[in-house]
Design an enzyme around this catalytic site. Structure first.
Site, PDB file in Angstrom:
ATOM      1  N   ARG A 281       0.802  -1.212   0.000  1.00  0.00           N
ATOM      2  CA  ARG A 281       0.000   0.000   0.000  1.00  0.00           C
ATOM      3  C   ARG A 281       0.847   1.280   0.000  1.00  0.00           C
ATOM      4  NH1 ARG A 281      -5.082   0.162   2.414  1.00  0.00           N
ATOM      5  NH2 ARG A 281      -4.496  -1.656   3.649  1.00  0.00           N
ATOM      6  N   CYS A 351     -26.477  -3.400  -8.822  1.00  0.00           N
ATOM      7  CA  CYS A 351     -27.792  -3.562  -8.200  1.00  0.00           C
ATOM      8  C   CYS A 351     -27.722  -3.969  -6.747  1.00  0.00           C
ATOM      9  CB  CYS A 351     -28.598  -4.578  -8.984  1.00  0.00           C
ATOM     10  SG  CYS A 351     -28.807  -3.984 -10.659  1.00  0.00           S
TER      11      CYS A 351
HETATM   12  N1  LLP Z   1       3.086  -9.032   3.471  1.00  0.00           N
HETATM   13  C1  LLP Z   1       2.061  -9.856   3.779  1.00  0.00           C
HETATM   14  C2  LLP Z   1       2.352 -11.203   4.262  1.00  0.00           C
HETATM   15  C3  LLP Z   1       0.726  -9.409   3.629  1.00  0.00           C
HETATM   16  O1  LLP Z   1      -0.274 -10.230   3.939  1.00  0.00           O
HETATM   17  C4  LLP Z   1       0.476  -8.094   3.155  1.00  0.00           C
HETATM   18  C5  LLP Z   1      -0.895  -7.605   2.962  1.00  0.00           C
HETATM   19  C6  LLP Z   1       1.590  -7.279   2.834  1.00  0.00           C
HETATM   20  C7  LLP Z   1       2.873  -7.777   3.019  1.00  0.00           C
HETATM   21  C8  LLP Z   1       1.443  -5.885   2.298  1.00  0.00           C
HETATM   22  O2  LLP Z   1       0.809  -5.051   3.218  1.00  0.00           O
HETATM   23  P1  LLP Z   1       0.674  -3.472   2.927  1.00  0.00           P
HETATM   24  O3  LLP Z   1       2.084  -2.901   2.961  1.00  0.00           O
HETATM   25  O4  LLP Z   1       0.053  -3.309   1.594  1.00  0.00           O
HETATM   26  O5  LLP Z   1      -0.173  -2.967   4.018  1.00  0.00           O
HETATM   27  N2  LLP Z   1      -7.259  -5.373   0.753  1.00  0.00           N
HETATM   28  C9  LLP Z   1      -6.919  -4.629   1.963  1.00  0.00           C
HETATM   29  C10 LLP Z   1      -5.485  -4.867   2.385  1.00  0.00           C
HETATM   30  C11 LLP Z   1      -5.122  -6.324   2.574  1.00  0.00           C
HETATM   31  C12 LLP Z   1      -3.684  -6.539   2.977  1.00  0.00           C
HETATM   32  C13 LLP Z   1      -3.316  -7.986   2.891  1.00  0.00           C
HETATM   33  N3  LLP Z   1      -1.951  -8.299   3.203  1.00  0.00           N
HETATM   34  C14 LLP Z   1      -7.237  -3.162   1.740  1.00  0.00           C
HETATM   35  O6  LLP Z   1      -7.716  -2.802   0.662  1.00  0.00           O
HETATM   36  O7  LLP Z   1      -7.056  -2.347   2.645  1.00  0.00           O
END
Ligand code: LLP
Length: 424
Positions: A281, A351
């Protein structure tokens, strides 16, 4: 909110990434809905994190799940990133852009035999093991293939990351990782076989984490394990801290990366352990937006909030419906000073009433307006679906004056092809 049509992306209240191409031109050329990413913003986010981790021996493994478009992966590869993957599909994407499998970390609680075999065949850099059964499966498959599988054990430190429950992963009732005691057992099992080589240790406690404290607490408990293992003769080659660095969508604070880097340095002390991080992110969210055209304005009944019905929907960006996530909405053009400022829900054509991109926003908008949904570069397109048989949006990467379509809009034929009998 005033808007300069050349600013294709904004990070609420922070520096704006300015690209040369007006959004209206992109909408005309590629249609809407359309994801637009800024190469300059992606690079800036990467360099910012790399600088914050600079005093440490560290490597950034971009978390492919946040935005897995090949164009985005290529950009991060050029910057020198490795990758964090969670499926055979993501591995194939990294291979498709010529990524080095040695730079790949394979996480995830449910690795299938086929996925493990592919990862062994191409030689991924590390399997992040999440259970005893998985360790045994990786060992068996490695023995069968006469390979050595590099492993790290994912520890679940039971720490509250204070984030949305769906994206919290470091609590003991979450399905991820193993407790410290089990981790020690898995390391001693791994040490007894030639089919596994012990590389590191890892954790990832959640996503959109705003404060450094839980991340540091997690590192602390990992370092205790590192020391325990070392005293029993198991020396680890790296510590992987996962991702989760929070960004600013509205008025929340982004994680202070510089403070985080400095605190990591202090906690590591004299240990020379190389660090790995898996950000998704924080590298992409504020480097992308979703362009959408207004279809209709619809007044609310009696004194209820009215609607601006746009051509993007929850199938394009599900974060507002799924996590109640807030995304800033900017009216790009197509309105005049005479249009009233109205309180409106921004909704799509799907919908169900859960199909909304924003609720109760003050917008000066007309039926000709183009809107931009901001901070949509992470977990936007990669979570898109064909719900209501809608084709997925186009994706465009802008780099200065250069505009490149990095994924064409899905057609109805693309959807029908998988279901029609062969040859039709
Ligand atoms: N490493 C692992 C093992 C993870 O499960 C994740 C994210 C990351 C790294 C990366 O995390 P980040 O830096 O992006 O926070 N769909 C959700 C977010 C799900 C995150 C899943 N795992 C949303 O839209 O907020």
């Amino acid at each position: 909110m005033s808007y300069d049509p050349r600013q294709i992306l904004t990070q609420a209240g922070q520096d704006l990434a300015v690209e040369e191409v007006p959004l209206r031109q992109i909408a005309d050329q590629f249609g809407t809905p359309c994801y637009v990413y800024s190469a300059q913003a992606l690079r800036a986010q990467y360099h910012q994190l790399a600088a914050a981790l600079n005093p440490l021996k560290s490597r950034i493994h971009y978390s492919v799940k946040a935005n897995s478009n090949l164009g985005i992966l290529s950009l991060f590869k050029e910057l020198g990133a490795g990758f964090d993957i969670v499926s055979g599909g993501e591995l194939s994407r990294v291979l498709a852009i010529g990524g080095n499998p040695r730079d790949v970390i394979f996480s995830g609680v449910g690795k299938s035999v086929a996925e493990i075999d592919l990862a062994l065949k191409v030689g991924v850099g590390c399997f992040n093991v999440e259970s005893r059964s998985e360790l045994e499966r990786i060992q068996q498959r490695a023995e069968l293939a006469q390979k050595v599988a590099p492993i790290s054990v994912r520890v679940n430190p039971d720490i509250d990351a204070n984030t949305h429950p769906y994206i919290s992963t470091g609590l003991k009732d979450n399905k991820f990782g193993v407790d410290a005691e089990t981790a020690l057992t898995l390391y001693s099992m791994a040490a007894k076989t030639n089919a596994l080589s012990i590389e590191g240790i890892d954790c990832h406690i959640g996503s959109q984490i705003a404060r450094t404290e839980p991340l540091l607490e997690a590192l602390n408990s990992i370092l205790n394990l590192v020391d325990t293992l070392s005293s029993s003769g198991i020396e680890l080659q790296h510590v992987n801290l996962g991702g989760g660095f929070g960004v600013r969508y509205q008025d929340e604070h982004a994680l202070d990366l510089n403070a985080y880097g400095a605190q990591l340095h202090e906690l590591l002390g004299p240990r020379q352990l190389p660090l790995r991080v898996e950000p998704g992110r924080s590298l992409t969210a504020n480097a992308g937006l979703l362009l959408t055209q207004v279809e209709y304005l619809k007044p609310g009944q009696d004194d209820a909030t009215g609607f601006v019905i746009v051509d993007a929907a929850m199938n394009d960006l599900i974060r507002p419906s799924l996590y109640d996530a807030w995304h800033d909405i900017v009216v790009v053009d197509g309105f005049s000073a005479d249009d009233p400022v109205q309180q409106l829900d921004v909704v799509g054509p799907i919908c169900e009433s859960g199909d909304f991109l924003a609720k109760g926003r003050s917008l000066q908008v007309s039926e000709d307006s183009l809107l931009a949904v901001l901070s949509a570069g992470a977990y936007g397109m990669c979570l898109a679906s064909n719900y209501n048989s809608r084709g997925r949006a186009a994706e465009v990467l802008v780099d200065g004056a250069n505009v490149q379509c990095i994924r064409r809009r899905e057609t109805v034929q693309d959807q029908l092809r998988l279901e029609l009998p062969e040859g039709r």
